[in-house]
Design an enzyme around this catalytic site. Structure first.
Site, PDB file in Angstrom:
ATOM      1  N   LYS A   1       0.832  -1.211   0.000  1.00 33.23           N
ATOM      2  CA  LYS A   1       0.000   0.000   0.000  1.00 33.23           C
ATOM      3  C   LYS A   1       0.874   1.273   0.000  1.00 33.23           C
ATOM      4  CE  LYS A   1      -2.165  -1.225   3.836  1.00 33.23           C
ATOM      5  NZ  LYS A   1      -1.520  -2.514   4.092  1.00 33.23           N
TER       6      LYS A   1
ATOM      7  N   ARG B   1     -10.516   0.130   8.294  1.00 35.65           N
ATOM      8  CA  ARG B   1      -9.988  -1.219   8.480  1.00 35.65           C
ATOM      9  C   ARG B   1     -10.952  -2.102   9.254  1.00 35.65           C
ATOM     10  NH1 ARG B   1      -4.069  -0.064   8.482  1.00 35.65           N
ATOM     11  NH2 ARG B   1      -2.948  -1.949   9.001  1.00 35.65           N
TER      12      ARG B   1
ATOM     13  N   ARG C   1      -1.022  -9.503  13.011  1.00 30.50           N
ATOM     14  CA  ARG C   1      -1.534  -8.482  12.089  1.00 30.50           C
ATOM     15  C   ARG C   1      -2.375  -9.121  10.982  1.00 30.50           C
ATOM     16  NH1 ARG C   1       3.943  -5.686  10.640  1.00 30.50           N
ATOM     17  NH2 ARG C   1       2.715  -4.396   9.233  1.00 30.50           N
TER      18      ARG C   1
ATOM     19  N   ARG D   1      10.815  -1.382  11.332  1.00 27.77           N
ATOM     20  CA  ARG D   1       9.677  -1.168  12.243  1.00 27.77           C
ATOM     21  C   ARG D   1       9.620  -2.272  13.290  1.00 27.77           C
ATOM     22  NH1 ARG D   1       4.575  -0.007   8.430  1.00 27.77           N
ATOM     23  NH2 ARG D   1       3.598  -1.397   9.936  1.00 27.77           N
TER      24      ARG D   1
ATOM     25  N   ARG E   1      11.519  -5.532   5.033  1.00 28.88           N
ATOM     26  CA  ARG E   1      11.221  -4.098   4.827  1.00 28.88           C
ATOM     27  C   ARG E   1      12.122  -3.212   5.697  1.00 28.88           C
ATOM     28  NH1 ARG E   1       5.395  -1.900   5.381  1.00 28.88           N
ATOM     29  NH2 ARG E   1       5.419  -3.264   7.191  1.00 28.88           N
TER      30      ARG E   1
HETATM   31  P1  AP5 Z   1       4.762  -1.558   1.875  1.00 27.93           P
HETATM   32  O1  AP5 Z   1       4.458  -0.704   0.692  1.00 27.93           O
HETATM   33  O2  AP5 Z   1       5.496  -0.940   3.021  1.00 27.93           O
HETATM   34  O3  AP5 Z   1       3.427  -2.302   2.376  1.00 27.93           O
HETATM   35  P2  AP5 Z   1       2.151  -1.758   3.177  1.00 27.93           P
HETATM   36  O4  AP5 Z   1       0.957  -2.447   2.591  1.00 27.93           O
HETATM   37  O5  AP5 Z   1       2.148  -0.257   3.208  1.00 27.93           O
HETATM   38  O6  AP5 Z   1       2.471  -2.397   4.580  1.00 27.93           O
HETATM   39  P3  AP5 Z   1       2.240  -1.935   6.087  1.00 27.93           P
HETATM   40  O7  AP5 Z   1       2.922  -2.968   6.906  1.00 27.93           O
HETATM   41  O8  AP5 Z   1       2.653  -0.497   6.277  1.00 27.93           O
HETATM   42  O9  AP5 Z   1       0.735  -2.100   6.274  1.00 27.93           O
HETATM   43  P4  AP5 Z   1       0.042  -2.338   7.580  1.00 27.93           P
HETATM   44  O10 AP5 Z   1      -1.341  -2.227   7.078  1.00 27.93           O
HETATM   45  O11 AP5 Z   1       0.366  -3.515   8.353  1.00 27.93           O
HETATM   46  O12 AP5 Z   1       0.652  -1.186   8.519  1.00 27.93           O
HETATM   47  P5  AP5 Z   1       0.130   0.249   8.936  1.00 27.93           P
HETATM   48  O13 AP5 Z   1       1.321   1.126   8.978  1.00 27.93           O
HETATM   49  O14 AP5 Z   1      -1.063   0.672   8.143  1.00 27.93           O
HETATM   50  O15 AP5 Z   1       5.560  -2.840   1.344  1.00 27.93           O
HETATM   51  C1  AP5 Z   1       6.061  -3.812   2.226  1.00 27.93           C
HETATM   52  C2  AP5 Z   1       7.458  -4.283   1.755  1.00 27.93           C
HETATM   53  O16 AP5 Z   1       7.318  -4.976   0.525  1.00 27.93           O
HETATM   54  C3  AP5 Z   1       8.444  -3.134   1.491  1.00 27.93           C
HETATM   55  O17 AP5 Z   1       9.733  -3.521   1.895  1.00 27.93           O
HETATM   56  C4  AP5 Z   1       8.396  -2.913  -0.027  1.00 27.93           C
HETATM   57  O18 AP5 Z   1       9.629  -2.442  -0.545  1.00 27.93           O
HETATM   58  C5  AP5 Z   1       8.073  -4.337  -0.522  1.00 27.93           C
HETATM   59  N1  AP5 Z   1       7.212  -4.311  -1.701  1.00 27.93           N
HETATM   60  C6  AP5 Z   1       6.128  -3.500  -1.931  1.00 27.93           C
HETATM   61  N2  AP5 Z   1       5.569  -3.787  -3.120  1.00 27.93           N
HETATM   62  C7  AP5 Z   1       6.282  -4.830  -3.637  1.00 27.93           C
HETATM   63  C8  AP5 Z   1       6.173  -5.590  -4.850  1.00 27.93           C
HETATM   64  N3  AP5 Z   1       5.206  -5.332  -5.749  1.00 27.93           N
HETATM   65  N4  AP5 Z   1       7.075  -6.596  -5.036  1.00 27.93           N
HETATM   66  C9  AP5 Z   1       8.043  -6.865  -4.109  1.00 27.93           C
HETATM   67  N5  AP5 Z   1       8.207  -6.162  -2.964  1.00 27.93           N
HETATM   68  C10 AP5 Z   1       7.322  -5.162  -2.726  1.00 27.93           C
HETATM   69  O19 AP5 Z   1      -0.406  -0.053  10.405  1.00 27.93           O
HETATM   70  C11 AP5 Z   1       0.472  -0.352  11.463  1.00 27.93           C
HETATM   71  C12 AP5 Z   1      -0.313  -0.488  12.762  1.00 27.93           C
HETATM   72  O20 AP5 Z   1      -1.006   0.758  13.043  1.00 27.93           O
HETATM   73  C13 AP5 Z   1      -1.444  -1.531  12.753  1.00 27.93           C
HETATM   74  O21 AP5 Z   1      -0.965  -2.815  13.083  1.00 27.93           O
HETATM   75  C14 AP5 Z   1      -2.373  -0.964  13.835  1.00 27.93           C
HETATM   76  O22 AP5 Z   1      -1.886  -1.220  15.122  1.00 27.93           O
HETATM   77  C15 AP5 Z   1      -2.298   0.524  13.599  1.00 27.93           C
HETATM   78  N6  AP5 Z   1      -3.323   1.010  12.659  1.00 27.93           N
HETATM   79  C16 AP5 Z   1      -3.099   1.617  11.448  1.00 27.93           C
HETATM   80  N7  AP5 Z   1      -4.259   1.949  10.870  1.00 27.93           N
HETATM   81  C17 AP5 Z   1      -5.263   1.554  11.728  1.00 27.93           C
HETATM   82  C18 AP5 Z   1      -6.684   1.610  11.676  1.00 27.93           C
HETATM   83  N8  AP5 Z   1      -7.324   2.139  10.629  1.00 27.93           N
HETATM   84  N9  AP5 Z   1      -7.377   1.089  12.719  1.00 27.93           N
HETATM   85  C19 AP5 Z   1      -6.754   0.553  13.780  1.00 27.93           C
HETATM   86  N10 AP5 Z   1      -5.392   0.449  13.887  1.00 27.93           N
HETATM   87  C20 AP5 Z   1      -4.659   0.961  12.867  1.00 27.93           C
END
Ligand code: AP5
Length: 222
Positions: A18, A94, A169, A158, A129
């Site tokens: 994402k 979410r 997760r 992270r 990552r």
């Molecule tokens: P990346 O682009 O970083 O993936 P992402 O989908 O953004 O992953 P996140 O881990 O950030 O998502 P998440 O939903 O768990 O975390 P968030 O920060 O929202 O890509 C991942 C890796 O793969 C990178 O190294 C990249 O280089 C590689 N990659 C990408 N595309 C690729 C491809 N096509 N091919 C190969 N490699 C690739 O949330 C974190 C925490 O915050 C949650 O656990 C929760 O506690 C809290 N939180 C956030 N939002 C909410 C909400 N709405 N409600 C409640 N809690 C929330």
């Protein structure tokens, strides 16, 4: 094609890509990128009230309670930059309660982009990552290694990017995804997130453009 500012939601499992795609989408469509994960990590780092309430949940890989995040997102979407330029919501809604809160507030999106990536691929993406703390750019120790040695040396990982935390997760993701997606069935765009980032962004842009064009034709039949 003249059209109002875009309102986009991107969803998908942890590490489905994402954040990587948001960098490209915001450049193409000029929208404001709002990542609730980034907002919460900034709140934790700043020691704010939201950060204090969110920290333990985030450290455990669990979702923070709906009431902690919903108000912050609604407030941010009402800010002048989002109203003027449109927005790209990353990681929100979410849960069914978060989706309902947006609808109740009269906040609707043009497209709901869903990145489809199987769980086994996600684990490898999570553990490899790394983030550049200076630019915020996302890298991967196998798929996207920075060429610049200075950047490589300052990369951080992270605390929730471990094999143990990704299991929690993923459980949280799977228990909510169907009901959240169900709310956006009419604007849902599913993209194969296992392709290269460039291929994925090409597919996303094609789908957004097609959906926006269809909307334009409905509003201006000739
Ligand atoms: P990346 O682009 O970083 O993936 P992402 O989908 O953004 O992953 P996140 O881990 O950030 O998502 P998440 O939903 O768990 O975390 P968030 O920060 O929202 O890509 C991942 C890796 O793969 C990178 O190294 C990249 O280089 C590689 N990659 C990408 N595309 C690729 C491809 N096509 N091919 C190969 N490699 C690739 O949330 C974190 C925490 O915050 C949650 O656990 C929760 O506690 C809290 N939180 C956030 N939002 C909410 C909400 N709405 N409600 C409640 N809690 C929330």
């Amino acid at each position: 094609l003249k059209t109002a500012p875009f309102k986009l939601i991107i969803a998908g499992a942890p590490a489905s890509g994402k954040g990587t795609q948001c960098e490209l989408i915001k450049l193409k469509y000029g929208v404001i990128h709002l990542s609730t994960g980034d907002m919460l990590r900034a709140a934790v780092a700043a020691g704010s009230e939201v950060g204090k309430r969110a920290k333990d949940f985030m450290d455990a890989g669990k979702l923070v309670p709906d009431e902690v995040i919903i108000g912050a997102v609604k407030e941010r979407l009402a800010a002048p930059d989002c109203v003027e330029s449109g927005w790209l919501l990353d990681g929100f809604p979410r849960t069914p309660a978060q989706a309902k809160a947006l609808a109740d507030a009269g906040i609707f999106a043009d497209c709901f982009i869903f990145l489809n990536v199987p769980d086994d691929i996600l684990v490898e993406r999570v553990v490899g990552r790394r983030t550049d703390p200076v630019t915020g750019k996302i890298y991967h120790m196998k798929f996207n290694i920075p060429k610049d040695k200075e950047i490589l040396a300052r990369l951080t990982q992270r605390s929730d990017d471990t094999e143990e935390k990704i299991k929690v997760r993923l459980e949280q993701f799977h228990s909510n995804v169907a009901s959240v997606r169900g709310r956006y069935a009419d604007i849902d765009i599913e993209v194969d997130g296992t392709k290269t980032p460039e291929e994925v962004s090409g597919m996303i842009a094609k789908s957004i453009d097609a959906m926006i064009f269809a909307r334009h034709c409905r509003r201006h039949p000739s």
